[in-house]
Write an enzyme that holds these catalytic residues in place. Structure first.
Site, PDB file in Angstrom:
ATOM      1  CG  ASP A 135    -112.708  -3.599  82.166  1.00  0.00           C
ATOM      2  OD1 ASP A 135    -111.575  -3.819  81.686  1.00  0.00           O
ATOM      3  OD2 ASP A 135    -112.916  -3.468  83.384  1.00  0.00           O
TER       4      ASP A 135
ATOM      5  CG  HIS B  99    -111.506  -3.418  88.346  1.00  0.00           C
ATOM      6  ND1 HIS B  99    -111.212  -2.089  88.563  1.00  0.00           N
ATOM      7  CD2 HIS B  99    -110.437  -4.111  88.810  1.00  0.00           C
ATOM      8  CE1 HIS B  99    -110.018  -1.991  89.130  1.00  0.00           C
ATOM      9  NE2 HIS B  99    -109.530  -3.202  89.304  1.00  0.00           N
TER      10      HIS B  99
ATOM     11  CD  GLN C 132    -107.602  -9.274  84.744  1.00  0.00           C
ATOM     12  OE1 GLN C 132    -106.833 -10.146  84.345  1.00  0.00           O
ATOM     13  NE2 GLN C 132    -107.258  -8.429  85.705  1.00  0.00           N
TER      14      GLN C 132
ATOM     15  CB  CYS D 164    -110.653  -3.200  92.338  1.00  0.00           C
ATOM     16  SG  CYS D 164    -109.159  -2.464  92.962  1.00  0.00           S
TER      17      CYS D 164
ATOM     18  CE  LYS E 147    -105.226  -4.954  85.222  1.00  0.00           C
ATOM     19  NZ  LYS E 147    -104.900  -5.333  86.599  1.00  0.00           N
TER      20      LYS E 147
END
Ligand code: PLP
Length: 407
Positions: free
Chosen positions: A199, A122, A202, A365, A225
């Site tokens: 990261d 991303h 998600q 993104c 999220k």
């Protein structure tokens, strides 16, 4: 076992109709909806506990501080992290990754050093490293993707070497759904003496995460999220790492002593939380963590994996539709990106919206990934705990409509 019909009763926003059809919300990778428990926690905080934290002596200030700090503990427990002080609240994943690139990167990355990323990142895990490279003269190295939509681990291994200072990789792709072997990559980084940044924007919402077992140095994610409010991010750091770093932002609450020409810093984690934080939303995030913990992240993963398998099966029967990413649902999270040429992803999303089905269209993104795939954009459906097979069937019906329109 997760019962989406029961869960849906907790989500007032899902009760509405959109364009005359029941809302089918399949844009969860962008942000999830919020259960009543989170909304009520937010309102309750403002109705009963609102005060500024840490500095106050009065009852409300103490109460607000306790509630805010309790969520730090819950966040640590959610990540199976041993120490709540290793959790810093930020605004979002983006700010957490910027914090690492600034506060750790500026002190440790020098001219000629290498930063290893992947083509499926991303933008928030690319741009802060580009800025660091521009400030320091470091070099960016990108690992590629196999034709099956998986990270090319041989390439990652080949890129990590004596000049590597940091490896920063997404745990789960927001476009392909691919779940990456971050523990294995972290081991490669450690052997090269480099730091591993994950990261988790998600992954934290959808998979059981144990940061200590992953063996990473930093893990970043966003509350919004995972059923929580917007405006709250989390950065976890391996024990002792935050102590070695200079603050990212200066101001109130992050100091120990201020003199005319210089100051000393508060202890970790407060050193990295300058100014009044997003107290109310952090408190409400605590309710989101409780909600997910009550369901169990193993059950969340099982539900979303079954739904992904069903979606891939349904979508594969739609003429002219091609899916991106790994073929097996157990190798990916609840994200399905696809193309239906000649229909543009924006046309697909518009037709789906006419059916009350919310999907995302665009570059997500992830422009490096789009370039790798040879497309400008994709359509993306992404799932959460309140989605069920009916939602997938509503999507499939909308996509049949796309085919009728575009022949
Ligand atoms: N990383 C990944 C993989 C994401 O999917 C996202 C958001 O879509 C982000 C980072 C950025 O999250 P935020 O916008 O909450 O900072």
């Amino acid at each position: 076992m997760i019962d989406p019909r029961e869960i849906r009763k907790d989500f007032p926003i899902l009760e509405q109709q959109v364009n005359g059809r029941p809302l089918v919300y399949l844009d969860n990778a962008a942000t999830t909806q919020k259960p009543r428990q989170v909304i009520e926690a937010l309102v309750r905080y403002y109705e009963t506990s609102n005060a500024n934290i840490h500095r106050g002596i009065h009852t409300l200030a103490v109460r607000a501080t306790e509630q805010y700090e309790a969520v730090r503990g819950k966040t640590a427990a959610f990540l199976s992290a041993s120490h709540p002080e290793d959790i810093v609240f930020t605004r979002n994943t983006t700010e957490a990754l910027n914090l690492v690139a600034r506060a750790w990167g500026d002190a440790n990355v020098h001219e000629g050093d290498e930063i290893v990323l992947t083509l499926m990142e991303h933008h928030s895990n690319i741009v802060p490293w580009q800025q660091l490279a521009q400030r320091t003269g470091a070099l960016l190295r990108y690992a590629g993707i196999t034709p099956e939509g998986k990270l090319d681990l041989d390439e990652v291994r080949g890129l990590i070497g004596p000049r590597t200072k940091v490896v920063s990789v997404t745990h789960m792709s927001n476009v392909l759904g691919t779940i990456n072997a971050v523990a294995e990559i972290g081991e490669m980084a450690r052997q090269a003496g480099a730091l591993m940044v994950v990261d988790g924007a998600q992954s934290a919402p959808h998979l059981p995460v144990d940061v200590e077992a992953l063996g990473c140095d930093f893990f970043a994610f966003s509350a919004h999220k995972m059923l929580g409010p917007t405006g709250v991010g989390v950065l976890w750091a391996r024990r002792g790492l935050f102590e070695t770093m200079e603050p990212f932002l200066g101001g109130g609450d992050m100091i120990a002593l201020v003199r005319q020409d210089e100051s000393t810093w508060a202890d970790v984690p407060h050193k990295f939380e300058a100014g009044t934080p997003n107290i109310a939303d952090v408190v409400a995030f605590g309710a989101a963590l409780d909600y997910l913990q009550d369901l169990g992240m193993g059950a969340v993963r099982a539900h979303e994996m079954a739904l992904t398998a069903y979606a891939m099966e349904q979508l594969s029967s739609i003429e002219g539709l091609t899916m991106h990413g790994p073929e097996r649902a157990d190798e990916r999270g609840g994200v399905v990106s696809f193309a239906m040429n000649p229909a543009h992803p924006h046309d697909i999303a518009t037709i789906a919206d006419g059916h009350g089905v919310a999907i995302r269209a665009g570059h997500h993104c992830a422009q490096l990934l789009m370039r790798h795939l040879g497309v400008a954009a994709t359509s993306r459906a992404s799932f959460s705990i309140y989605n069920d097979k009916d939602d997938i069937e509503a999507l499939a019906e909308a996509l049949e409509h796309v085919n009728r329109v575009f022949g």
